[in-house]
Design an enzyme around this catalytic site. Structure first.
Site, PDB file in Angstrom:
ATOM      1  N   LYS A 102      38.625  62.060 -51.250  1.00 47.25           N
ATOM      2  CA  LYS A 102      40.053  61.956 -51.597  1.00 47.25           C
ATOM      3  C   LYS A 102      40.255  62.613 -52.944  1.00 47.25           C
ATOM      4  O   LYS A 102      39.340  62.633 -53.780  1.00 47.25           O
ATOM      5  CB  LYS A 102      40.476  60.491 -51.682  1.00 47.25           C
ATOM      6  CG  LYS A 102      41.960  60.271 -51.534  1.00 47.25           C
ATOM      7  CD  LYS A 102      42.377  60.385 -50.089  1.00 47.25           C
ATOM      8  CE  LYS A 102      43.829  60.091 -49.885  1.00 47.25           C
ATOM      9  NZ  LYS A 102      44.138  59.958 -48.456  1.00 47.25           N
TER      10      LYS A 102
HETATM   11  P1  NAD Z   1      55.311  61.187 -48.420  1.00 49.31           P
HETATM   12  O1  NAD Z   1      55.224  61.589 -49.834  1.00 49.31           O
HETATM   13  O2  NAD Z   1      55.742  62.170 -47.398  1.00 49.31           O
HETATM   14  O3  NAD Z   1      56.281  59.921 -48.261  1.00 49.31           O
HETATM   15  C1  NAD Z   1      56.140  58.764 -49.045  1.00 49.31           C
HETATM   16  C2  NAD Z   1      57.379  57.923 -48.800  1.00 49.31           C
HETATM   17  O4  NAD Z   1      57.246  56.714 -49.534  1.00 49.31           O
HETATM   18  C3  NAD Z   1      58.672  58.599 -49.284  1.00 49.31           C
HETATM   19  O5  NAD Z   1      59.689  58.355 -48.342  1.00 49.31           O
HETATM   20  C4  NAD Z   1      58.970  57.875 -50.584  1.00 49.31           C
HETATM   21  O6  NAD Z   1      60.356  57.888 -50.914  1.00 49.31           O
HETATM   22  C5  NAD Z   1      58.475  56.498 -50.228  1.00 49.31           C
HETATM   23  N1  NAD Z   1      58.259  55.645 -51.385  1.00 49.31           N
HETATM   24  C6  NAD Z   1      57.624  55.921 -52.545  1.00 49.31           C
HETATM   25  N2  NAD Z   1      57.687  54.864 -53.379  1.00 49.31           N
HETATM   26  C7  NAD Z   1      58.351  53.905 -52.707  1.00 49.31           C
HETATM   27  C8  NAD Z   1      58.729  52.583 -53.025  1.00 49.31           C
HETATM   28  N3  NAD Z   1      58.442  52.059 -54.203  1.00 49.31           N
HETATM   29  N4  NAD Z   1      59.406  51.869 -52.079  1.00 49.31           N
HETATM   30  C9  NAD Z   1      59.727  52.401 -50.869  1.00 49.31           C
HETATM   31  N5  NAD Z   1      59.383  53.650 -50.517  1.00 49.31           N
HETATM   32  C10 NAD Z   1      58.710  54.385 -51.433  1.00 49.31           C
HETATM   33  O7  NAD Z   1      53.872  60.554 -48.057  1.00 49.31           O
HETATM   34  P2  NAD Z   1      53.228  60.351 -46.614  1.00 49.31           P
HETATM   35  O8  NAD Z   1      52.396  61.514 -46.322  1.00 49.31           O
HETATM   36  O9  NAD Z   1      54.278  59.904 -45.669  1.00 49.31           O
HETATM   37  O10 NAD Z   1      52.216  59.140 -46.922  1.00 49.31           O
HETATM   38  C11 NAD Z   1      52.641  57.785 -46.884  1.00 49.31           C
HETATM   39  C12 NAD Z   1      51.428  56.874 -46.854  1.00 49.31           C
HETATM   40  O11 NAD Z   1      50.642  57.200 -45.703  1.00 49.31           O
HETATM   41  C13 NAD Z   1      50.471  56.988 -48.046  1.00 49.31           C
HETATM   42  O12 NAD Z   1      49.914  55.709 -48.290  1.00 49.31           O
HETATM   43  C14 NAD Z   1      49.402  57.934 -47.542  1.00 49.31           C
HETATM   44  O13 NAD Z   1      48.179  57.764 -48.213  1.00 49.31           O
HETATM   45  C15 NAD Z   1      49.316  57.486 -46.110  1.00 49.31           C
HETATM   46  N6  NAD Z   1      48.734  58.495 -45.221  1.00 49.31           N
HETATM   47  C16 NAD Z   1      49.326  59.726 -45.065  1.00 49.31           C
HETATM   48  C17 NAD Z   1      48.772  60.640 -44.189  1.00 49.31           C
HETATM   49  C18 NAD Z   1      49.410  61.969 -43.907  1.00 49.31           C
HETATM   50  O14 NAD Z   1      48.922  62.704 -43.038  1.00 49.31           O
HETATM   51  N7  NAD Z   1      50.515  62.326 -44.556  1.00 49.31           N
HETATM   52  C19 NAD Z   1      47.593  60.321 -43.502  1.00 49.31           C
HETATM   53  C20 NAD Z   1      47.027  59.056 -43.687  1.00 49.31           C
HETATM   54  C21 NAD Z   1      47.613  58.156 -44.546  1.00 49.31           C
END
Ligand code: NAD
Length: 411
Positions: A102
């Site tokens: 990571k």
């Molecule tokens: P992203 O940046 O596209 O979206 C994050 C979202 O969280 C946004 O809508 C943002 O406004 C919201 N957010 C941030 N702070 C917040 C708060 N305090 N309250 C409510 N909403 C809040 O990120 P993503 O890629 O969608 O990732 C989201 C989660 O999924 C993370 O934990 C990431 O590690 C996990 N994840 C993502 C992937 C991937 O392929 N993108 C894969 C595995 C895990």
């Protein structure tokens, strides 16, 4: 409890259940390599600004290390370490031939212009290019990063090593990205949810869902649940929260978010207090934003029957205990959000083969991997009489321990 302590605690519980000896337990816990680099860039106004970039490469017993790169102000070494370790167990749970890594940069991407983000990404790639590679460590997007970030990383890496499309995944399609990759984590969340609900004779149709986070993962999960007849009754993101007890029209909400930049003041719903989202009554709660959002302060107020951990580490161990006592069924992150890394694996395979799959094949294979992994987790739950989190951890840790033992320990 911080993310690293929580992840290590789950690992140690799994090691105890599996009866791993102390030598291998210690070896699996210590990361293979931790990288910390200074990234200084000129801002658009000519001033200089410095950020700290991290890459933790946790384990490579089962294959090249794999994991996202996150741009967020709260990125710190402990968190990156925990997330790298989670990737090791996640790739093993998904049964794809990778280890775990990571990375991230402690920055607020929204405060940087596109050209500042490009400079920052290129400087980060310059600093770590010797330590990543198609068969070494393969980064991907995560929170605050996207396909464009990966395009810049690929371009910068290729300046040093020649054209290497498989060095990063989650790329734009034009640069060797996979069809279906953008939606893959959200789609995997939904396949996992369907496998879980089927155990209880249920499906998405007619059930109520609450989703925290409306970025890549949350918005795709919401769209696909809506498509299947599930009612997404509340959604939040950093801009606020919106609810509709009859179900939000997610396609319209996506359009509203795109045009206004916010979830608030959506015609098809009412604004709500974002702090209420996690404790809103529903069948399925899907935290899809940050880690540690379910904790001892709010866990006893949660009114969902199922929690699907789309985000990494959304439930801290104290909340985990409270929720289990309340009878809430939790589908753990190391399984629930494995769809992204699974399709990243398909992308890597396609790049190495030089052959592109159609989207239907990608989605069908993803469903096959997610469904098989769920049944493998259930089988561990049965063998060790444990909950789904420990079922997933014992499955992943056991596979990594077996690979480590088979490789041997001679220097
Ligand atoms: P992203 O940046 O596209 O979206 C994050 C979202 O969280 C946004 O809508 C943002 O406004 C919201 N957010 C941030 N702070 C917040 C708060 N305090 N309250 C409510 N909403 C809040 O990120 P993503 O890629 O969608 O990732 C989201 C989660 O999924 C993370 O934990 C990431 O590690 C996990 N994840 C993502 C992937 C991937 O392929 N993108 C894969 C595995 C895990």
């Amino acid at each position: 409890m911080n993310a690293l302590a929580a992840t290590s605690r789950n690992f140690k519980n799994a090691a105890r259940i599996l009866g791993l000896d102390a030598k291998i337990e210690r070896s699996l816990l210590i990361p293979f390599r931790e990288i910390k680099v200074e990234c200084t860039i000129p801002k658009d106004d000519g001033s200089l600004v410095s950020y700290v970039g991290f890459r933790v490469q946790h384990d490579n017993a089962r294959g090249p290390m794999k994991g996202g790169i996150r741009y967020h102000p709260e990125v710190d070494p402990d968190e990156v370490n925990a997330l790298a370790q989670l990737m090791t167990w996640k790739t093993a749970v998904a049964d794809i031939p990778y280890g775990g890594a990571k990375g991230g940069i402690g920055c607020t991407p929204g405060d940087l212009s596109l050209s500042e983000l490009e400079r920052l990404t290129r400087v980060f790639a310059q600093k770590i290019h010797d330590l990543i590679g198609t068969h070494t460590d393969v980064p991907a997007p995560d929170m605050g990063t996207n396909a464009q970030t990966m395009a810049w990383m690929l371009d910068e890496y290729s300046k040093f090593h020649g054209h290497s499309p498989a060095v990063v995944t989650g790329k734009p399609i034009d640069l060797g990205g996979s069809l279906g990759r953008e939606a893959a984590t959200g789609r995997g969340v939904v396949f996992g949810t369907e496998a879980l609900l089927a155990e209880y004779g249920k499906s998405c149709k007619g059930l109520t869902f609450v989703i925290q986070g409306f970025g890549n993962v949350g918005s795709w999960a919401a769209r696909l649940i809506h498509e299947r007849g599930g009612k997404v009754i509340a959604v939040s993101d950093i801009t606020g929260a919106v609810k509709n007890p009859n179900g939000l029209d997610i396609d319209e909400l996506v359009k509203h978010k795109e045009s206004t930049g916010s979830l608030l003041n959506f015609n098809g719903g009412d604004n709500m207090d974002p702090n209420e989202v996690l404790i809103h009554e529903c069948d399925v709660l899907i935290p899809s934003a940050l880690g540690g959002v379910l904790n001892r302060e709010n866990a006893s107020s949660v009114r969902a029957k199922f929690i699907v951990e789309a985000a990494n580490h959304p439930t801290d161990p104290e909340a985990d205990e409270i929720l289990l006592k309340k009878g809430v069924i939790i589908l753990p992150d190391i399984y629930a959000n494995a769809g992204g890394v699974t399709v990243s694996y398909f992308e890597w395979v396609q790049n190495i083969q030089g052959f592109m799959w159609d989207e239907e094949k990608v989605n069908n294979e993803l469903q096959r991997y997610m469904t098989q992994a769920f049944h493998n987790i259930k089988s561990m739950c049965k063998t060790y009489d444990c909950n789904l989190r420990m079922g997933a951890f014992t499955l992943g840790v056991n596979r990594v321990a077996r690979a480590t033992n088979l490789r041997g320990y001679e220097a």
